[in-house]
Design a protein around this motif. Structure first.
Motif, PDB file in Angstrom:
ATOM      1  N   VAL A   1      20.804 -85.105  -7.892  1.00  0.00           N
ATOM      2  CA  VAL A   1      19.780 -84.821  -8.897  1.00  0.00           C
ATOM      3  C   VAL A   1      20.264 -83.702  -9.811  1.00  0.00           C
ATOM      4  N   PHE A   2      20.827 -82.648  -9.228  1.00  0.00           N
ATOM      5  CA  PHE A   2      21.356 -81.544 -10.022  1.00  0.00           C
ATOM      6  C   PHE A   2      22.499 -82.025 -10.915  1.00  0.00           C
ATOM      7  N   LYS A   3      23.404 -82.796 -10.341  1.00  0.00           N
ATOM      8  CA  LYS A   3      24.556 -83.273 -11.101  1.00  0.00           C
ATOM      9  C   LYS A   3      24.126 -84.172 -12.247  1.00  0.00           C
TER      10      LYS A   3
ATOM     11  N   SER B   1      30.545 -71.181 -28.553  1.00  0.00           N
ATOM     12  CA  SER B   1      29.580 -70.591 -27.631  1.00  0.00           C
ATOM     13  C   SER B   1      29.705 -71.185 -26.234  1.00  0.00           C
ATOM     14  N   ILE B   2      29.143 -70.446 -25.318  1.00  0.00           N
ATOM     15  CA  ILE B   2      29.014 -70.896 -23.935  1.00  0.00           C
ATOM     16  C   ILE B   2      27.521 -71.031 -23.684  1.00  0.00           C
ATOM     17  N   CYS B   3      27.123 -72.207 -23.271  1.00  0.00           N
ATOM     18  CA  CYS B   3      25.724 -72.418 -22.922  1.00  0.00           C
ATOM     19  C   CYS B   3      25.600 -72.233 -21.418  1.00  0.00           C
ATOM     20  N   LYS B   4      24.834 -71.224 -21.049  1.00  0.00           N
ATOM     21  CA  LYS B   4      24.580 -70.966 -19.636  1.00  0.00           C
ATOM     22  C   LYS B   4      23.176 -71.462 -19.320  1.00  0.00           C
ATOM     23  N   ALA B   5      23.100 -72.362 -18.367  1.00  0.00           N
ATOM     24  CA  ALA B   5      21.811 -72.948 -18.001  1.00  0.00           C
ATOM     25  C   ALA B   5      21.542 -72.707 -16.523  1.00  0.00           C
ATOM     26  N   ALA B   6      20.319 -72.300 -16.241  1.00  0.00           N
ATOM     27  CA  ALA B   6      19.885 -72.109 -14.858  1.00  0.00           C
ATOM     28  C   ALA B   6      18.608 -72.914 -14.666  1.00  0.00           C
ATOM     29  N   SER B   7      18.478 -73.516 -13.512  1.00  0.00           N
ATOM     30  CA  SER B   7      17.261 -74.264 -13.223  1.00  0.00           C
ATOM     31  C   SER B   7      16.767 -73.931 -11.824  1.00  0.00           C
ATOM     32  N   GLU B   8      15.445 -73.926 -11.711  1.00  0.00           N
ATOM     33  CA  GLU B   8      14.778 -73.712 -10.423  1.00  0.00           C
ATOM     34  C   GLU B   8      13.866 -74.894 -10.179  1.00  0.00           C
ATOM     35  N   TYR B   9      14.139 -75.623  -9.142  1.00  0.00           N
ATOM     36  CA  TYR B   9      13.314 -76.772  -8.779  1.00  0.00           C
ATOM     37  C   TYR B   9      12.314 -76.316  -7.723  1.00  0.00           C
ATOM     38  N   HIS B  10      11.044 -76.327  -8.061  1.00  0.00           N
ATOM     39  CA  HIS B  10       9.977 -75.920  -7.143  1.00  0.00           C
ATOM     40  C   HIS B  10       9.415 -77.183  -6.499  1.00  0.00           C
ATOM     41  N   THR B  11       9.703 -77.333  -5.218  1.00  0.00           N
ATOM     42  CA  THR B  11       9.305 -78.547  -4.518  1.00  0.00           C
ATOM     43  C   THR B  11       7.909 -78.420  -3.904  1.00  0.00           C
ATOM     44  N   LYS B  12       7.304 -79.573  -3.694  1.00  0.00           N
ATOM     45  CA  LYS B  12       6.034 -79.632  -2.972  1.00  0.00           C
ATOM     46  C   LYS B  12       6.367 -79.686  -1.489  1.00  0.00           C
ATOM     47  N   GLY B  13       5.707 -78.880  -0.719  1.00  0.00           N
ATOM     48  CA  GLY B  13       5.933 -78.890   0.726  1.00  0.00           C
ATOM     49  C   GLY B  13       7.379 -78.612   1.075  1.00  0.00           C
ATOM     50  N   ASP B  14       7.896 -79.393   2.017  1.00  0.00           N
ATOM     51  CA  ASP B  14       9.264 -79.197   2.494  1.00  0.00           C
ATOM     52  C   ASP B  14      10.246 -80.201   1.908  1.00  0.00           C
ATOM     53  N   HIS B  15       9.893 -80.822   0.813  1.00  0.00           N
ATOM     54  CA  HIS B  15      10.788 -81.810   0.207  1.00  0.00           C
ATOM     55  C   HIS B  15      12.106 -81.165  -0.185  1.00  0.00           C
TER      56      HIS B  15
ATOM     57  N   SER C   1      21.239 -84.209 -13.826  1.00  0.00           N
ATOM     58  CA  SER C   1      20.571 -83.375 -14.823  1.00  0.00           C
ATOM     59  C   SER C   1      21.600 -82.597 -15.643  1.00  0.00           C
ATOM     60  N   GLN C   2      22.592 -82.041 -14.989  1.00  0.00           N
ATOM     61  CA  GLN C   2      23.636 -81.274 -15.664  1.00  0.00           C
ATOM     62  C   GLN C   2      24.443 -82.177 -16.607  1.00  0.00           C
ATOM     63  N   GLU C   3      24.759 -83.389 -16.172  1.00  0.00           N
ATOM     64  CA  GLU C   3      25.519 -84.318 -17.007  1.00  0.00           C
ATOM     65  C   GLU C   3      24.738 -84.713 -18.251  1.00  0.00           C
ATOM     66  N   LYS C   4      23.436 -84.974 -18.101  1.00  0.00           N
ATOM     67  CA  LYS C   4      22.603 -85.322 -19.255  1.00  0.00           C
ATOM     68  C   LYS C   4      22.548 -84.171 -20.249  1.00  0.00           C
ATOM     69  N   ALA C   5      22.373 -82.955 -19.755  1.00  0.00           N
ATOM     70  CA  ALA C   5      22.325 -81.786 -20.635  1.00  0.00           C
ATOM     71  C   ALA C   5      23.653 -81.612 -21.367  1.00  0.00           C
ATOM     72  N   ALA C   6      24.771 -81.753 -20.662  1.00  0.00           N
ATOM     73  CA  ALA C   6      26.095 -81.613 -21.287  1.00  0.00           C
ATOM     74  C   ALA C   6      26.298 -82.670 -22.367  1.00  0.00           C
ATOM     75  N   GLU C   7      25.826 -83.883 -22.124  1.00  0.00           N
ATOM     76  CA  GLU C   7      25.909 -84.942 -23.134  1.00  0.00           C
ATOM     77  C   GLU C   7      25.110 -84.561 -24.377  1.00  0.00           C
ATOM     78  N   LEU C   8      23.918 -84.016 -24.185  1.00  0.00           N
ATOM     79  CA  LEU C   8      23.093 -83.603 -25.326  1.00  0.00           C
ATOM     80  C   LEU C   8      23.761 -82.472 -26.102  1.00  0.00           C
ATOM     81  N   TYR C   9      24.333 -81.495 -25.393  1.00  0.00           N
ATOM     82  CA  TYR C   9      25.033 -80.403 -26.070  1.00  0.00           C
ATOM     83  C   TYR C   9      26.152 -80.967 -26.948  1.00  0.00           C
ATOM     84  N   LYS C  10      26.893 -81.937 -26.431  1.00  0.00           N
ATOM     85  CA  LYS C  10      28.019 -82.509 -27.170  1.00  0.00           C
ATOM     86  C   LYS C  10      27.540 -83.291 -28.397  1.00  0.00           C
ATOM     87  N   VAL C  11      26.421 -83.987 -28.287  1.00  0.00           N
ATOM     88  CA  VAL C  11      25.865 -84.709 -29.434  1.00  0.00           C
ATOM     89  C   VAL C  11      25.447 -83.717 -30.517  1.00  0.00           C
ATOM     90  N   VAL C  12      24.751 -82.663 -30.123  1.00  0.00           N
ATOM     91  CA  VAL C  12      24.320 -81.637 -31.080  1.00  0.00           C
ATOM     92  C   VAL C  12      25.547 -80.944 -31.670  1.00  0.00           C
TER      93      VAL C  12
END
Length: 160
Positions: A133-135, A113-127, A137-148
């Motif tokens: 941060v994206f990288k 399978s191909i796991c397609k993941a999309a994320s939307e970060y909703h910031t407070k104000g103009d932060h 998060s993506q690395e942690k998710a990929a590690e979890l996919y590989k463990v599973v």
């Protein structure tokens, strides 16, 4: 409030139905067992696991974060897709209002399978959110996919 988008793809050798069942539907049981260093426990605090349910994820003592709560917004079992919103937790910090995640497992053509993941970060104000941060998060998710994936390959009857 700003919205920042990020997309990623990860391939696995496991069929979409098994990855979806393990990673989405039974994550509350499976992930704390497979990666106790990352998850102390995961439990439902509202609902039955379907749309509108709220999960509480507690991280182990000594972790950088203590907990997060997310709400299941869409759960499409036939198309192996889940959309959920991180609505509370110390990982949101002072800069984020919420994070919306969409995860979909699609056939890769070779039985995997191909796991397609999309994320939307909703910031407070103009932060602004840095690319690191994206990288991370993506690395942690990929590690979890590989463990599973490794667990499912070692246990071919699980979630079959």
């Amino acid at each position: 409030m700003g919205v920042l988008h990020h997309n990623s793809e990860t391939t696995t050798a496991v069929a979409p139905s098994r990855m979806f069942q393990a990673f989405i539907l039974d994550s509350h049981n499976l992930l704390p067992k497979l990666v106790p260093q990352s998850f102390k426990n995961i439990g439902l605090i509202e609902g039955d696991g379907g749309v509108g349910s709220i999960k509480l994820i507690n991280f182990p003592d000594g972790s950088y974060y203590k907990y997060v709560k997310h709400r299941i917004d869409v759960l499409d079992k036939e198309n192996f897709m889940c959309k959920y919103t991180l609505i509370e937790g110390d990982s949101l910090g002072e800069k984020l209002e919420s994070i919306v995640f969409e995860v979909k497992f699609e056939p890769s053509g070779n039985g995997g399978s191909i796991c397609k993941a999309a994320s939307e970060y909703h910031t407070k104000g103009d932060h602004e959110i840095k690319e690191e941060v994206f990288k991370a998060s993506q690395e942690k998710a990929a590690e979890l996919y590989k463990v599973v994936e490794a667990h499912l390959l070692a246990n071919p009857d699980l979630y079959a």
